[in-house]
Scaffold this motif. Structure first.
Motif, PDB file in Angstrom:
ATOM      1  N   TYR A 189      42.973  20.078 -56.706  1.00 54.47           N
ATOM      2  CA  TYR A 189      42.886  19.500 -58.051  1.00 54.47           C
ATOM      3  C   TYR A 189      43.477  18.093 -58.075  1.00 54.47           C
ATOM      4  O   TYR A 189      42.855  17.138 -58.550  1.00 54.47           O
ATOM      5  CB  TYR A 189      43.614  20.401 -59.041  1.00 54.47           C
ATOM      6  N   HIS A 190      44.685  17.943 -57.518  1.00 57.86           N
ATOM      7  CA  HIS A 190      45.339  16.647 -57.568  1.00 57.86           C
ATOM      8  C   HIS A 190      44.731  15.657 -56.593  1.00 57.86           C
ATOM      9  O   HIS A 190      44.774  14.439 -56.829  1.00 57.86           O
ATOM     10  CB  HIS A 190      46.837  16.800 -57.333  1.00 57.86           C
ATOM     11  N   HIS A 191      44.118  16.159 -55.538  1.00 56.45           N
ATOM     12  CA  HIS A 191      43.445  15.248 -54.605  1.00 56.45           C
ATOM     13  C   HIS A 191      42.238  14.612 -55.283  1.00 56.45           C
ATOM     14  O   HIS A 191      42.012  13.399 -55.167  1.00 56.45           O
ATOM     15  CB  HIS A 191      43.027  16.011 -53.346  1.00 56.45           C
ATOM     16  N   ARG A 192      41.463  15.416 -55.985  1.00 57.24           N
ATOM     17  CA  ARG A 192      40.309  14.855 -56.699  1.00 57.24           C
ATOM     18  C   ARG A 192      40.781  13.880 -57.773  1.00 57.24           C
ATOM     19  O   ARG A 192      40.178  12.830 -58.003  1.00 57.24           O
ATOM     20  CB  ARG A 192      39.485  15.980 -57.325  1.00 57.24           C
ATOM     21  N   LYS A 193      41.885  14.226 -58.480  1.00 55.49           N
ATOM     22  CA  LYS A 193      42.403  13.353 -59.532  1.00 55.49           C
ATOM     23  C   LYS A 193      42.905  12.043 -58.928  1.00 55.49           C
ATOM     24  O   LYS A 193      42.715  10.961 -59.511  1.00 55.49           O
ATOM     25  CB  LYS A 193      43.531  14.080 -60.269  1.00 55.49           C
ATOM     26  N   TRP A 194      43.549  12.113 -57.780  1.00 56.59           N
ATOM     27  CA  TRP A 194      44.066  10.912 -57.120  1.00 56.59           C
ATOM     28  C   TRP A 194      42.923   9.996 -56.686  1.00 56.59           C
ATOM     29  O   TRP A 194      42.992   8.780 -56.834  1.00 56.59           O
ATOM     30  CB  TRP A 194      44.924  11.332 -55.926  1.00 56.59           C
ATOM     31  N   LYS A 195      41.846  10.591 -56.176  1.00 53.04           N
ATOM     32  CA  LYS A 195      40.714   9.787 -55.722  1.00 53.04           C
ATOM     33  C   LYS A 195      40.013   9.086 -56.876  1.00 53.04           C
ATOM     34  O   LYS A 195      39.459   7.992 -56.700  1.00 53.04           O
ATOM     35  CB  LYS A 195      39.712  10.678 -54.974  1.00 53.04           C
ATOM     36  N   THR A 196      40.020   9.694 -58.044  1.00 54.00           N
ATOM     37  CA  THR A 196      39.346   9.087 -59.200  1.00 54.00           C
ATOM     38  C   THR A 196      40.237   8.129 -59.979  1.00 54.00           C
ATOM     39  O   THR A 196      39.769   7.437 -60.883  1.00 54.00           O
ATOM     40  CB  THR A 196      38.841  10.173 -60.159  1.00 54.00           C
ATOM     41  N   ASN A 197      41.519   8.099 -59.649  1.00 53.23           N
ATOM     42  CA  ASN A 197      42.462   7.211 -60.335  1.00 53.23           C
ATOM     43  C   ASN A 197      42.434   5.846 -59.652  1.00 53.23           C
ATOM     44  O   ASN A 197      42.891   5.703 -58.526  1.00 53.23           O
ATOM     45  CB  ASN A 197      43.869   7.818 -60.286  1.00 53.23           C
ATOM     46  N   GLN A 198      41.892   4.841 -60.316  1.00 54.45           N
ATOM     47  CA  GLN A 198      41.715   3.524 -59.699  1.00 54.45           C
ATOM     48  C   GLN A 198      43.038   2.854 -59.383  1.00 54.45           C
ATOM     49  O   GLN A 198      43.121   2.000 -58.507  1.00 54.45           O
ATOM     50  CB  GLN A 198      40.900   2.633 -60.655  1.00 54.45           C
TER      51      GLN A 198
END
Length: 838
Positions: A189-198
Motif C-alpha cells: 500500500y505504502h509503496h504504491r502511495k510513495w511512487k505516486t507522490n511526486q
C-alpha cells in the motif's frame, strides 16, 4: 468550492490570529491529556483506533457474529458477508448467527502474510500478494510456468525459487504492521502511495515518518497535520469526549482531510468550515461544529477569558447544568445570549444573577427570555430605558402590559400561568438587583405596584377576531410561488424548502390545527376509509393524541404529494418519522418548530407585492391589508370563522376544533354582520321597560345607535350612551331606572345578576349592615325578578315558530356581546363635569 479554495478563503477571512502562534501551541500541548483513551489513542504516532466495545466510540462490527470487520454504522454487513448472504439460501437472521467468513484475498492494508518461498530455515521476508507469493516471486512463477506448465507452485516455491532477504522487519510507516513489499522497506500500500507522490524523493525512510498507516473504518490519524492544527483538533476532541459526545472516526477523518492545508483553525468560522466539508455528511458537520467551538473556547481560556465573563455563553463550556439528565451533563450544545437585553444596567443585573445563582439551563432560558421581552418593552419607551435615572412607574406599566399580551412566535397567546411566570421573573430580577446593590441609579418609583398583575379570569385564552378574511387568503393562494423562496432551512435545496412550506401552509389553512400540531405531524398522518380522508394529529395542548379530522381530497392530495417527495430529503436521522423534518441534527427537536413556520409565513407575507383589505379608501379603492395580522395561528381562527359563516352548528364546530367547551369555540370567530342584523331586526320588537311595558325600538339603527349594552339590558340614558355604558349615574341599579330597556337576549344575564344580588344580601346580613342596605338589595332582587318573569310570560304566549326565532336571535346577540371584550360594572362611577372657566 474546492477544498484548497475553501482553505484559502477561510484563512483570508480570519478575524483574529494569535500574536504568538508558538505560545498558543505550547498552551495546547499542556492542555491536552497525554493519557486520553489509552487503549485507543496512540500519542506517539497520532493514531486513533476505535474500540467497537467502547460506547463512546461510534464504530461497530459487521452484523455477522463471526466476522470481525469494522463498519461505520450499526447493523451493517461487510461486502464479503453481504455477497455471501445473497448467494446463499439462509435468511438474514440465520446467516448472521451461523455464517463464518473466509478471507480468500488480501487487500491493501490488511495483514496478508508472507511469501511462501523458503529454503530450509530461510524464508522470503516480503508480503504475499497473490497465490501466496510476493510481487517479485509471482512474476518469476508466471515466467517459469511458460516452460513448465504442469509445475506445482508449492514445489517450485520450496525447491526452485530463492527467498528474498529484507533490510527491514516490516513497513517503515509507524503502526502499519504490514510485511514489506519492496527493497525500499515499504508495504504494498505504502509503496504504491510513495511512487505516486511526486514530492517523495530520496530515502523513503524520511517520507515514511510523515505517513499514517492504512486507515480502517475505526481509525483516523493526525500525523500529517501541522503541529498546531493537530494539537487543536486533539484538544477539541478531548473536550467533546469530556462532555459525553461520541467520537466517530470516519467523521473526524473527513474533517482532517478537509483542514489538512491549514496551519490553525483559529479564526475559521463555522460557515467557512462547512464550505470545506461539502458533501461529507451530517455527522462530519456535527463533529466540525464541535471542533470549531472547542478551539474557540480553548483560545478564550488561553487568553484568560472566562466563559461567564462574556455576554454570550456556551452553556456546555460555562458549566450550566442540563435539566433533562440526572447527572446534569449536557447532551446538546446551547447558548445564552445576554446581549439581547439592550439596557446595559438591566443586562448587568441578569448576568450577575446568572453568575451567582448557578441556574440550570431551563431556568436560565426562561428567565432570560422573560428579561429580553421586558427589555424590548422598555426599548419602546421614550429614551429606550437606557438611562436608569429616568425610569418611572409608567415604564414598569409598559413592561407589565407587554407580559399581559405576550404571544408565542406563531401568534398564540401564552397561557395565564406562563405570562404570570414571565412577569414574576422580571420582578425577581429587580429584587435581586436591589439585594446586590446594582440599582443605585434606578429611582424608587421603578418598582412593582399592586395593580401589576395578570388576571386569571378569561373567556378565552386567545384574542378573538383574529381570522384572516377569505378575500386575503385568496390573494395569498395566488402568490404561493413566493412561499419558501430564499428561506434557509438547514442544507435543504430551495425547491425542497418551498415545497415543504407550501404543504405546511395548505394544512394550516384547510385544517385549522395549531402551528405546533402541524409541525409535529407524522409521516403516516393520512387515513383513507370509505373513500374519505382524515388527518391523524396530536392535540398536544389538550394531551389528546391520535385525533382524527375529516379533510378534503384537495388537502389530502397536497399532503400525499409531499409524502412522495419527503423520502428523498437529506434530513436528520431523528426526523425519520415526521412529515416536516428538523433543519439540523442539533435543532433540539426532531421535527420542524412552530417558530420556523412563523418566520416563513412572515417572510412570505412581506414578499407579496400587494395585499388588499376589505375596506375601501376615500377614492373607492381597497386599502392595504395589515400584514402583521398574517401569522400561523390566525389560520385557526379563519378555519373557525369559515365554518361558522357556513352555518355549522357550534357543537359540531367544537368537535372540529377539538375543544372541550363550546364557549372556547365561540371565542374563535365573530358573528357575521348578516346574522347580527337579522337578530337585531327580530329582537328590537320585544324590548320592554323596567316594569315590563312593551317599548319596541323604531328601527334596527335605533336599537344599536340609541342604546348601549349594560350588564342586564340596554340603556338609553344619554350620558351613559355617550360614555359607552361606563357612566351610569345610579351605579347600574337598572331595575329602578326609567332608561332601562331589557329584551329576551338578556334573560340569562338577569338571572345571573339576581343570584349575585342574593349572595350580596346574605353577606350584608352577616356583616350586620344597616337595614336600608339589605332593603335596597331585596328591592333590586324583586325588581329584576319581575322584569324576567314578565318577559318569559310574553314569550310563552308567542307561537312556537316565533319563540324559536327569538331564541336564535338571543344566542347571536349574546355571542356578539361576548366578543366585544368590554369591561362591565366599573368599580367607581365616572361623572363628567365642566371645568370652571375664567
Amino acid at each position: 468550492m474546492t477544498a484548497a479554495l475553501a482553505s484559502v478563503t477561510a484563512l483570508t477571512a480570519c478575524p483574529r490570529l494569535p500574536a504568538d502562534l508558538t505560545a498558543w501551541t505550547v498552551w495546547l500541548r499542556t492542555a491536552v491529556d497525554p493519557g486520553w483513551r489509552g487503549s485507543e489513542w496512540d500519542a506517539e504516532h497520532w493514531l486513533f483506533t476505535g474500540d467497537t466495545d467502547n460506547p463512546g466510540t461510534a464504530v461497530w462490527r459487521c452484523s455477522t457474529a463471526a466476522c470481525d470487520a469494522v463498519m461505520k454504522a450499526r447493523g451493517q454487513r461487510c461486502q464479503p458477508c453481504d455477497l455471501a448472504l445473497r448467494a446463499g439460501d439462509a435468511g438474514p437472521a440465520e446467516f448472521a448467527a451461523t455464517y463464518v467468513p473466509v478471507r480468500r484475498a488480501a487487500f491493501p492494508g490488511t495483514a496478508a502474510g508472507f511469501c511462501i518461498v523458503s529454503r530450509g530455515e530461510s524464508r522470503c521476508a516480503f508480503a504475499e500478494i497473490s497465490r501466496g507469493l510476493c510481487e517479485s516471486h509471482y512474476g518469476l512463477w508466471r515466467i517459469y510456468t511458460r516452460r513448465h506448465p504442469d509445475a506445482s507452485i508449492s514445489e517450485w516455491a520450496r525447491a526452485v525459487a530463492r527467498p528474498r532477504i529484507a533490510a527491514h522487519d516490516g513497513c517503515l510507516v509507524g503502526r502499519c504492521g504490514e510485511a514489506i513489499q519492496t527493497d525500499f522497506g515499504l508495504c504494498c500500500y505504502h509503496h504504491r502511495k510513495w511512487k505516486t507522490n511526486q514530492s517523495a524523493t530520496g530515502d523513503p525512510a524520511g517520507w515514511a515518518g510523515t505517513q499514517s498507516p492504512f486507515l480502517r473504518a475505526n481509525q483516523f490519524s493526525l500525523l500529517q497535520l501541522g503541529p498546531t492544527l493537530r494539537l487543536e483538533i486533539l484538544y477539541a476532541l478531548q473536550q467533546r469526549d469530556a462532555r459525553g459526545g461520541k467520537i466517530e472516526p470516519p467523521a473526524v477523518l473527513a474533517a482532517v482531510r478537509a483542514f489538512a492545508g491549514l496551519p490553525t483553525l483559529l479564526g475559521v468560522d463555522q460557515v467557512a468550515a462547512m464550505a470545506m466539508l461539502t458533501g461529507k455528511g451530517v455527522n462530519s458537520e456535527t463533529h466540525v461544529k464541535t471542533i470549531i467551538r472547542g478551539i474557540r473556547f480553548g483560545y478564550d481560556e488561553y487568553s484568560g477569558i472566562k466563559q461567564t465573563d462574556k455576554e454570550v455563553w456556551d452553556l456546555a463550556v460555562a458549566g450550566v447544568a442540563s435539566d433533562t439528565t440526572q447527572s446534569g451533563r449536557r447532551r446538546h450544545p446551547g447558548t445564552a445570549d445576554f446581549s439581547a437585553i439592550k439596557q446595559r444596567w438591566f443586562r448587568d443585573i441578569v448576568l450577575a444573577w446568572a453568575r451567582s445563582t448557578d441556574p440550570d439551563s431551563k431556568l436560565l432560558g426562561i428567565t432570560l427570555k422573560a428579561c429580553v421581552r421586558a427589555s424590548q418593552a422598555l426599548g419602546r419607551r421614550p429614551g429606550g430605558g437606557l438611562d436608569p435615572a429616568t425610569l418611572r412607574l409608567v415604564d414598569v406599566d409598559a413592561v407589565v402590559k407587554a407580559f399581559q399580551t405576550a404571544r408565542k412566535d406563531d401568534g398564540e397567546l401564552y397561557s395565564v400561568t406562563q405570562r404570570r411566570r414571565m412577569l414574576g421573573f422580571f420582578f425577581e430580577m429587580l429584587d435581586f438587583g436591589h439585594r446586590a446593590e446594582l440599582m443605585g441609579q434606578v429611582p424608587g418609583g421603578f418598582a412593582r405596584h399592586g395593580s401589576h398583575r395578570i388576571l386569571g379570569v378569561e373567556t378565552n385564552e386567545d384574542e378573538t377576531g383574529k381570522a384572516i378574511p377569505e378575500t386575503v387568503i385568496r390573494q395569498l393562494d395566488a402568490h404561493l410561488d413566493l412561499l419558501g423562496r430564499g428561506f434557509p432551512y438547514g442544507r435543504l435545496p430551495e425547491q425542497d424548502v418551498a415545497a415543504m412550506m407550501r404543504t405546511v401552509y395548505v394544512v394550516l389553512r384547510d385544517t385549522g390545527r395549531r402551528p405546533s400540531e402541524v409541525a409535529g405531524l407524522g409521516q403516516a398522518c393520512l387515513e383513507h376509509v370509505d373513500d374519505e380522508f382524515s388527518l391523524i394529529w396530536n392535540n398536544r395542548k389538550g394531551r389528546r393524541n391520535r385525533r382524527r379530522l375529516p379533510i378534503t381530497r384537495q388537502t389530502a392530495h397536497a399532503v400525499q404529494t409531499w409524502q412522495q417527495q419527503r423520502p428523498g430529503l437529506r434530513s436528520p436521522a431523528q426526523s425519520r418519522e415526521y412529515l416536516f423534518p428538523a433543519a439540523t441534527e442539533d435543532a433540539g427537536i426532531a421535527h420542524m418548530s412552530a417558530g420556523v413556520i412563523a418566520r416563513a409565513i412572515r417572510a412570505w407575507a412581506d414578499a407579496i407585492p400587494v395585499l388588499h383589505s376589505e375596506v375601501s379608501g376615500l377614492d373607492g379603492q381597497p386599502l392595504p391589508f395589515d400584514r402583521t395580522l398574517i401569522f400561523p395561528y390566525a389560520f385557526r381562527h379563519s378555519y373557525a370563522q369559515r365554518h361558522a359563516d357556513a352555518g355549522v352548528p357550534i357543537d359540531v364546530l367544537k368537535e372540529l376544533m377539538d375543544h372541550r367547551d363550546a364557549s372556547t369555540t365561540a371565542g374563535y370567530f365573530q358573528v357575521s354582520l348578516k346574522r347580527k342584523r337579522a337578530a337585531v331586526k327580530t329582537m328590537r320588537l320585544h324590548v320592554v321597560d323596567r316594569v315590563g311595558r312593551p317599548t319596541p325600538m323604531a328601527s334596527d339603527v335605533a336599537y344599536e345607535a340609541r342604546s348601549v349594552a349594560v350588564p342586564f339590558g340596554n340603556c338609553i340614558e344619554p350620558s351613559n350612551v355617550k360614555a359607552g355604558g361606563h357612566a351610569c349615574p345610579i351605579r347600574f341599579q337598572c331595575a329602578g331606572c326609567g332608561f332601562y330597556r331589557p329584551d329576551p337576549s338578556f334573560l340569562t344575564a338577569v338571572d345571573d345578576h339576581v343570584t349575585s344580588l342574593k349572595a350580596d344580601r346574605e353577606t350584608a346580613q352577616a356583616m350586620d349592615a344597616d337595614e336600608f342596605v339589605v332593603r335596597n338589595l331585596t328591592d333590586q332582587i324583586t325588581a329584576f325578578k319581575d322584569v324576567a318573569a314578565t318577559m318569559r310570560t310574553k314569550l310563552d304566549l308567542l307561537p312556537a315558530e316565533e319563540r324559536a326565532a327569538i331564541e336564535e336571535a338571543s344566542t347571536v346577540l349574546r355571542k356578539s356581546r361576548a366578543l366585544r371584550d368590554r369591561k362591565l360594572l366599573p368599580l367607581t362611577v365616572t361623572r363628567h363635569h365642566k371645568e370652571p372657566t375664567g
